[in-house]
Scaffold this motif. Structure first.
Motif, mmCIF file in Angstrom:
data_model
loop_
_atom_site.group_PDB
_atom_site.id
_atom_site.type_symbol
_atom_site.label_atom_id
_atom_site.label_comp_id
_atom_site.label_asym_id
_atom_site.label_seq_id
_atom_site.Cartn_x
_atom_site.Cartn_y
_atom_site.Cartn_z
ATOM 1 N N LEU A 164 -6.676 3.103 -7.271
ATOM 2 C CA LEU A 164 -6.439 3.115 -5.828
ATOM 3 C C LEU A 164 -6.404 1.683 -5.294
ATOM 4 N N LEU A 165 -7.310 0.851 -5.785
ATOM 5 C CA LEU A 165 -7.343 -0.547 -5.337
ATOM 6 C C LEU A 165 -6.119 -1.318 -5.839
ATOM 7 N N LEU A 166 -5.706 -1.040 -7.067
ATOM 8 C CA LEU A 166 -4.506 -1.704 -7.589
ATOM 9 C C LEU A 166 -3.271 -1.299 -6.782
ATOM 10 N N LEU A 167 -3.209 -0.030 -6.412
ATOM 11 C CA LEU A 167 -2.093 0.441 -5.574
ATOM 12 C C LEU A 167 -2.123 -0.254 -4.206
ATOM 13 N N CYS A 168 -3.295 -0.285 -3.597
ATOM 14 C CA CYS A 168 -3.406 -0.920 -2.275
ATOM 15 C C CYS A 168 -3.103 -2.408 -2.362
ATOM 16 N N ASP A 169 -3.502 -3.046 -3.454
ATOM 17 C CA ASP A 169 -3.197 -4.458 -3.643
ATOM 18 C C ASP A 169 -1.676 -4.658 -3.684
ATOM 19 N N ARG A 170 -1.002 -3.786 -4.392
ATOM 20 C CA ARG A 170 0.465 -3.874 -4.492
ATOM 21 C C ARG A 170 1.126 -3.655 -3.127
ATOM 22 N N LEU A 171 0.575 -2.726 -2.342
ATOM 23 C CA LEU A 171 1.167 -2.401 -1.038
ATOM 24 C C LEU A 171 0.614 -3.279 0.094
ATOM 25 N N GLU A 172 -0.276 -4.219 -0.256
ATOM 26 C CA GLU A 172 -0.923 -5.083 0.740
ATOM 27 C C GLU A 172 -1.629 -4.260 1.819
ATOM 28 N N ASP A 201 14.655 1.063 -5.852
ATOM 29 C CA ASP A 201 14.569 1.191 -4.385
ATOM 30 C C ASP A 201 13.533 0.254 -3.777
ATOM 31 N N GLN A 202 13.880 -0.277 -2.641
ATOM 32 C CA GLN A 202 12.916 -0.983 -1.791
ATOM 33 C C GLN A 202 11.988 0.073 -1.194
ATOM 34 N N LEU A 203 10.727 -0.269 -1.009
ATOM 35 C CA LEU A 203 9.805 0.706 -0.408
ATOM 36 C C LEU A 203 9.999 0.759 1.103
ATOM 37 N N ASP A 260 -1.050 -9.472 -18.098
ATOM 38 C CA ASP A 260 0.342 -9.389 -17.639
ATOM 39 C C ASP A 260 0.756 -7.924 -17.435
ATOM 40 N N TRP A 261 -0.137 -7.154 -16.852
ATOM 41 C CA TRP A 261 0.137 -5.723 -16.651
ATOM 42 C C TRP A 261 0.735 -5.418 -15.273
ATOM 43 N N GLY A 262 0.823 -6.450 -14.417
ATOM 44 C CA GLY A 262 1.386 -6.218 -13.089
ATOM 45 C C GLY A 262 2.805 -5.666 -13.152
ATOM 46 N N GLN A 263 3.544 -6.026 -14.207
ATOM 47 C CA GLN A 263 4.922 -5.547 -14.363
ATOM 48 C C GLN A 263 5.008 -4.024 -14.486
ATOM 49 N N PHE A 264 3.920 -3.381 -14.951
ATOM 50 C CA PHE A 264 3.931 -1.914 -15.086
ATOM 51 C C PHE A 264 3.463 -1.224 -13.805
ATOM 52 N N HIS A 265 2.899 -2.007 -12.894
ATOM 53 C CA HIS A 265 2.219 -1.418 -11.747
ATOM 54 C C HIS A 265 3.127 -1.230 -10.541
ATOM 55 N N THR A 266 4.139 -0.386 -10.668
ATOM 56 C CA THR A 266 4.905 0.005 -9.488
ATOM 57 C C THR A 266 4.012 0.909 -8.644
ATOM 58 N N PRO A 267 4.240 0.955 -7.320
ATOM 59 C CA PRO A 267 3.444 1.863 -6.486
ATOM 60 C C PRO A 267 3.498 3.297 -7.018
ATOM 61 N N LYS A 268 4.667 3.731 -7.429
ATOM 62 C CA LYS A 268 4.812 5.110 -7.936
ATOM 63 C C LYS A 268 3.938 5.351 -9.160
ATOM 64 N N ASP A 269 3.975 4.428 -10.113
ATOM 65 C CA ASP A 269 3.180 4.621 -11.331
ATOM 66 C C ASP A 269 1.680 4.547 -11.041
ATOM 67 N N LEU A 270 1.295 3.695 -10.118
ATOM 68 C CA LEU A 270 -0.128 3.618 -9.762
ATOM 69 C C LEU A 270 -0.571 4.884 -9.023
#
Lengths: 112, 112, 112, 112
Positions: free
Chosen positions: A69-77, B48-50, A16-26
């Motif tokens: 990097l992959l977790l960030l890209c996953d979040r940003l699709e 913020d929305q991205l 349940d770590w997705g809640q911490f994974h904002t693009p900024k934090d990643l």
């Protein structure tokens, strides 16, 4: 690669770590891991042979950079490999072989 | 991924750029590109929305990080995806699901 | 230095920018500026003479790093020069002259 | 500040460490230390109170950034405080109070 992304998602979701994974934090994590990778080569002289221990540590740090990097890209699709191939296409046009041969240029020195 | 690595090698070798690609210089490039990626999220607030433009730029910067990371691993003869799967295995043991669920922890917070 | 800090505070407050200056965002800025500074030396070879233009740009980037570092310390109520002198004291004890002479060691390689 | 610079020079020269301090290596060190500083705030949420332990560690990491920055400027014969005041002057012209008030802008977002 696809399998790695699947495993990373499972790893994240089981905890349940997705809640911490904002693009900024990643993006912070990618940068912090990249600096840990760089630190390994910090006092390396050009003439020095690379210590095998440094190579082993570099493997672990490079892995951390890729995972975030992959977790960030996953979040940003973003499909990271496709993005890289697109960028490489642009770099081919920007740095034609004639005119670039043997001239130091970072592969990303693009206008955009 | 394998195809991307092949294309990167060809891109580098056609331009005779391998001579500039010491592990140290490639690690610097990974770090510099990671900072350019981070810069995109610099003043982003949690609420913020991205901006879609930020997402597009992030795609290009993430591509740069990956390309330099692959060039570094190529130089060090590291298989990056295998390295990441090994690291993920270690992280699974280090952060068992029970005890990690919902607790903020970077995936790389290992002793080594 | 005290005058510089005063001027930075005035610059920030006249523009009402303190609201954006969370410690986290300022630490990101320090890191992003440090990478811009590093980028200037990216492909520099050990034998190369430093280009005067690089030196001039380095001056501006180093200034950015210092300014964000001071804004961060101001937010955290840290006296940066005192902090540096304390750290230097610890480094003197950690790296006695005998035993350190001519041996490559980063000045910060401390246990803590 | 002048005294700190003098002490840093003495620290470096007593250990004969100037030989390792190329501009490039010092710029790497600034960047690596900046990332260690950033790492402290990595998972900090906007609503979180800052942990006093984080503040103490930030003091030591900020000190490291400053020390390497001063060693780099010493090598490049740059007066860091003067450079920062010059940059602040440019920023004042670039971001006039009217038009900048309350609008998020990094202090370094200059054309050059």
């Amino acid at each position: 690669m696809k399998q790695l992304i699947e495993e990373l998602r499972r790893f994240r979701d089981e905890r349940d770590w997705g809640q911490f994974h904002t693009p900024k934090d990643l993006a912070i994590s990618v940068s912090v891991e990249a600096a840990e990778l760089l630190e390994l080569f910090q006092w390396q002289k050009e003439a020095d042979q690379l210590d095998p221990k440094v190579r082993d540590k570099a493997s672990g740090e490079a892995a951390d950079v890729l995972m975030y990097l992959l977790l960030l890209c996953d979040r940003l699709e973003i499909d990271l490999v496709t993005a890289a191939r697109d960028k490489l296409d642009r770099n081919r046009r920007r740095f034609p072989v004639a005119g670039s041969r043997g001239v130091a240029k970072p592969v990303d020195q693009e206008a955009d």
